[in-house]
Design an enzyme around this catalytic site. Structure first.
Site, PDB file in Angstrom:
ATOM      1  CB  CYS A 115      -0.902   0.025   1.233  1.00 49.37           C
ATOM      2  SG  CYS A 115      -1.961  -1.426   1.400  1.00 49.37           S
ATOM      3  NE  ARG A 118       4.269   1.634  -1.796  1.00 44.63           N
ATOM      4  CZ  ARG A 118       5.364   0.903  -1.606  1.00 44.63           C
ATOM      5  NH1 ARG A 118       6.360   0.989  -2.449  1.00 44.63           N
ATOM      6  NH2 ARG A 118       5.461   0.081  -0.590  1.00 44.63           N
ATOM      7  CD1 TRP A 159      -2.055  -5.690  -2.787  1.00 43.55           C
ATOM      8  CD2 TRP A 159      -2.819  -4.724  -4.636  1.00 43.55           C
ATOM      9  NE1 TRP A 159      -2.121  -6.647  -3.768  1.00 43.55           N
ATOM     10  CE2 TRP A 159      -2.590  -6.087  -4.909  1.00 43.55           C
ATOM     11  CE3 TRP A 159      -3.306  -3.916  -5.664  1.00 43.55           C
ATOM     12  CZ2 TRP A 159      -2.831  -6.646  -6.149  1.00 43.55           C
ATOM     13  CZ3 TRP A 159      -3.545  -4.480  -6.899  1.00 43.55           C
ATOM     14  CH2 TRP A 159      -3.300  -5.830  -7.134  1.00 43.55           C
ATOM     15  CG  ASN A 213       3.137  -0.986   2.785  1.00 40.53           C
ATOM     16  OD1 ASN A 213       2.495  -1.913   2.300  1.00 40.53           O
ATOM     17  ND2 ASN A 213       4.362  -0.681   2.391  1.00 40.53           N
ATOM     18  N   GLY A 214       1.742  -3.302   5.050  1.00 45.91           N
ATOM     19  CA  GLY A 214       2.327  -4.504   5.637  1.00 45.91           C
ATOM     20  C   GLY A 214       1.260  -5.508   6.022  1.00 45.91           C
ATOM     21  CD  GLU A 265       7.604 -17.699 -15.030  1.00 46.74           C
ATOM     22  OE1 GLU A 265       7.640 -16.465 -14.928  1.00 46.74           O
ATOM     23  OE2 GLU A 265       6.655 -18.309 -15.583  1.00 46.74           O
ATOM     24  CE  LYS A 321       8.117 -13.686 -16.201  1.00 48.78           C
ATOM     25  NZ  LYS A 321       7.130 -14.544 -16.814  1.00 48.78           N
ATOM     26  CD  GLU A 327       6.120 -12.982 -20.225  1.00 52.16           C
ATOM     27  OE1 GLU A 327       4.927 -12.849 -20.546  1.00 52.16           O
ATOM     28  OE2 GLU A 327       6.470 -13.334 -19.091  1.00 52.16           O
ATOM     29  CG  HIS A 356      11.868 -39.456 -26.460  1.00 50.76           C
ATOM     30  ND1 HIS A 356      11.583 -40.780 -26.716  1.00 50.76           N
ATOM     31  CD2 HIS A 356      12.452 -39.433 -25.235  1.00 50.76           C
ATOM     32  CE1 HIS A 356      11.950 -41.519 -25.686  1.00 50.76           C
ATOM     33  NE2 HIS A 356      12.488 -40.726 -24.768  1.00 50.76           N
ATOM     34  CE  LYS A 384       0.867  -7.855 -13.989  1.00 55.97           C
ATOM     35  NZ  LYS A 384       2.177  -8.529 -13.948  1.00 55.97           N
TER      36      LYS A 384
END
Length: 615
Positions: free
Chosen positions: A2, A28, A75, A101-102, A486, A490, A493, A509, A610
């Site tokens: 936040c 944030r 957030w 925040n936390g 993964e 990256k 993209e 194979h 996104k």
């Protein structure tokens, strides 16, 4: 994550400063917003759900006035985003107003205790409880510094607080532990904020607070205290003065933390993100409920897309290893074709960063219609997945601005690893002592990630300049196979390179036919699959340029070939659960450095969004 700001001035209304600060902090958090000011001996609060500009108009926040105030853009981590859960929060008397925040780990026990003492808890947040803890101290006749210190001693978790007290109308109190917080030192104004952009308009001189520090600012004073084992101690004026630093950044540059792009900023935010995920879930009763549901399920199905699918693969592998459960991991868009196998009593674990991914939501709706129980794993409280799920788990990684998922991936991995360990204990396959060792190891991941990033960036930068060609393989076995997927995503993209990932044992194979001299092959080597060394040698024998990314203490039987490069990351001590955090960042940073070197915008890769909300 936040955004918080507090300000006090000797000569002007701070509300315009608070609003401009919140505008620069909205990246944030943007699900709710609020402002509180001290005026006429009273604390006035205006807050509500929605983006800043909407709430600002709806509640006429610009019409507020006062020389001391705090603001917050949220957030959500505890309680869905709505008007009641928006910050600031107040105590029963309205004397104290607080923004945060936390994540407070022990909020459940604190909440029960405060309710038993007669406090009126209005929201579902963890933050409000701290206002009531301070109220307790004030009610015992303590001054505000001591009441705040005693409240902080009761709190477990991460926090950055900014606090108003109507009895002291020229002070903003603050406290910090593992969440960012700074003090801005201006001539006739002092500012407290969670990030630089919010304060640079008013103050270029800044004090970076340390964990365990708290205190207050007035228009002319900065007082800092430090929590100790026996209580707290005040820093001398000379100590405070020696901490002041001049910051030469524009607010726009500071919104990226001084980084050129949000992607690299968020890569370097990963230690904090996984810490918040760990702290926010390790003692959460929801984890126990989901683990119990796993044990009672007829079948376990994991549905996810893109990066979240790769986190689901890590979870599936570790759940089989730790709990003896063999889940079916399915890409969300393919799930409808397999739904005939879903029955009542099955458990569907749906993983989505945004909670709005169309394919995942469709799979979840079909599963619910067939009687399955749905566990939603998301980063966004109040999202569609959050609302539709029967059980919910939250990563609490904070908003991610860059399109490519970085910190949210490792936060998902952290949360799902915690779940797999809990399920292992509940299944009887993992001893409590073994689980404790694993949890203790995961507690150190933030520091381990810091070391990993330091080791990865120079390597990634060098690789971005030396790797040639338009295609590559990224291989792994066991857990390394999920990490390889993964890593390849990256590279595709962000760097726009064709990177194909598959289990290394599949090479013979068919895929090895493409390998020729100089063909780049990356291998994610994990401690569960040392035989991947043979695949590296096979590739090198066909002329490939092989890069083996591994923990430094992982011994592999690799021939001394010029075409095989060992890339040693920090050691894992054979703890498999640590290895996604050790091996993933170098791929993220390689993709980023390669893209920047080619002049691509890593924050907005072409053809991508996104959140994928269409079929």
């Amino acid at each position: 994550m936040c955004g918080i700001i507090g300000a006090t001035s000797s000569c002007s209304d701070v509300v315009p400063l608070l609003i401009r600060g919140l505008q620069r902090l909205e990246y944030r958090g943007y699900d709710s917003v609020g402002v509180a000011v001290v005026s006429g001996g009273l604390v006035t609060v205006r807050k509500g759900a929605g983006e800043l500009e909407v709430v600002r108009r709806r509640l006429a926040i610009d019409g507020m006035s006062g020389t001391t105030g705090i603001g917050h853009t949220r957030w959500a981590t505890h309680g869905p985003p709505n008007d009641v859960n928006a910050h600031p929060h107040t105590d029963c008397t309205g004397t104290v107003a607080i923004v945060h925040n936390g994540v407070i780990r022990n909020y459940a026990s604190l909440r029960e205790e405060l309710i038993a003492k007669g406090h009126r808890i209005r929201s579902e947040t963890d933050t409000e409880l701290v206002a009531h803890l301070i109220e307790e101290g004030l009610g015992e006749g303590r001054d505000f510094v001591e009441a705040l210190a005693r409240a902080l001693m009761r709190v477990e978790g991460t926090y950055a607080f900014a606090i108003l007290n109507s009895r002291e109308p020229d002070r903003v109190y603050f406290a910090k532990n593992r969440s960012p917080l700074l003090v801005g030192v201006g001539d006739k104004v002092k500012v407290v904020a969670s990030d630089l952009p919010a304060m640079l308009e008013a103050a270029k001189d800044v004090i970076f607070l340390e964990d365990g520090e708290f205190g207050y600012v007035t228009p002319t004073e900065v007082a800092i205290y430090r929590l100790t084992k026996d209580g707290y101690a005040k820093l001398s004026d000379a100590e405070v003065a020696s901490r002041v630093r001049r910051v030469n950044l524009t607010p726009e540059a500071a919104s990226k933390g001084g980084y050129p792009h949000f992607m690299v900023k968020e890569i370097y935010e990963q230690p904090q993100a996984v810490r918040d995920t760990y702290e926010g879930n390790i003692d959460d009763p929801a984890l126990a409920k989901v683990s119990s549901a796993l044990a009672g399920a007829s079948k376990v199905i994991v549905v996810a897309a893109g990066t979240s699918y790769h986190a689901g693969l890590v979870f599936s592998y570790l759940l089989a290893r730790r709990a003896g459960l063999l889940p079916h991991a399915i890409i969300s868009s393919e799930a409808p074709y397999l739904m005939n196998a879903v029955e009542e009593g099955d458990l569907v674990v749906a993983v989505s960063q945004s909670g709005e991914t169309y394919d995942t939501l469709e799979a979840v709706r079909m599963a619910k219609d067939l009687g399955a129980i749905v566990v939603g794993v998301t980063n966004v409280l109040g999202s569609a997945l959050d609302r539709i799920s029967d059980l919910k788990l939250y990563t609490r990684a904070g908003p991610e601005i860059g399109v490519a998922a970085t910190k949210t991936f490792l936060s998902q991995v952290m949360l799902l690893e915690l779940l797999s360990i809990r399920a292992g204990v509940d299944s009887g396959r993992l001893k409590p002592s073994e689980a404790k060792e694993l949890l203790d190891a995961l507690r150190e991941v933030p520091q381990l990630l810091t070391y990993t990033l330091e080791a990865s960036d120079p390597v990634a930068t060098a690789l971005s300049k030396s790797v040639a060609g338009g295609s590559m393989y990224v291989l792994g076995r066991g857990l390394g196979s999920a990490i390889a997927r993964e890593g390849a995503l990256k590279v595709k993209e962000i760097a726009y390179l064709h990177a194909e990932a598959y289990p290394a044992g599949e090479s013979k194979h068919g895929p090895i036919a493409l390998v020729e001299r100089g063909f780049p092959v990356f291998i994610a080597a994990t401690s569960d699959a040392r035989e991947v060394a043979g695949n590296a040698v096979e590739m090198a024998a066909r002329g490939a340029r092989v890069y083996v990314v591994k923990p430094a203490d992982l011994s592999l039987d690799l021939e001394a070939k010029e075409t095989i490069t060992r890339i040693d990351m920090p050691p894992s001590s054979g703890t498999l659960e640590l290895e996604p955090f050790i091996l993933t960042p170098v791929f993220q940073l390689f993709a980023y450095r390669f893209a920047v070197g080619k002049g691509y915008n890593p924050d907005k890769p072409r053809n991508l969004a996104k959140t994928v909300t269409v079929e």
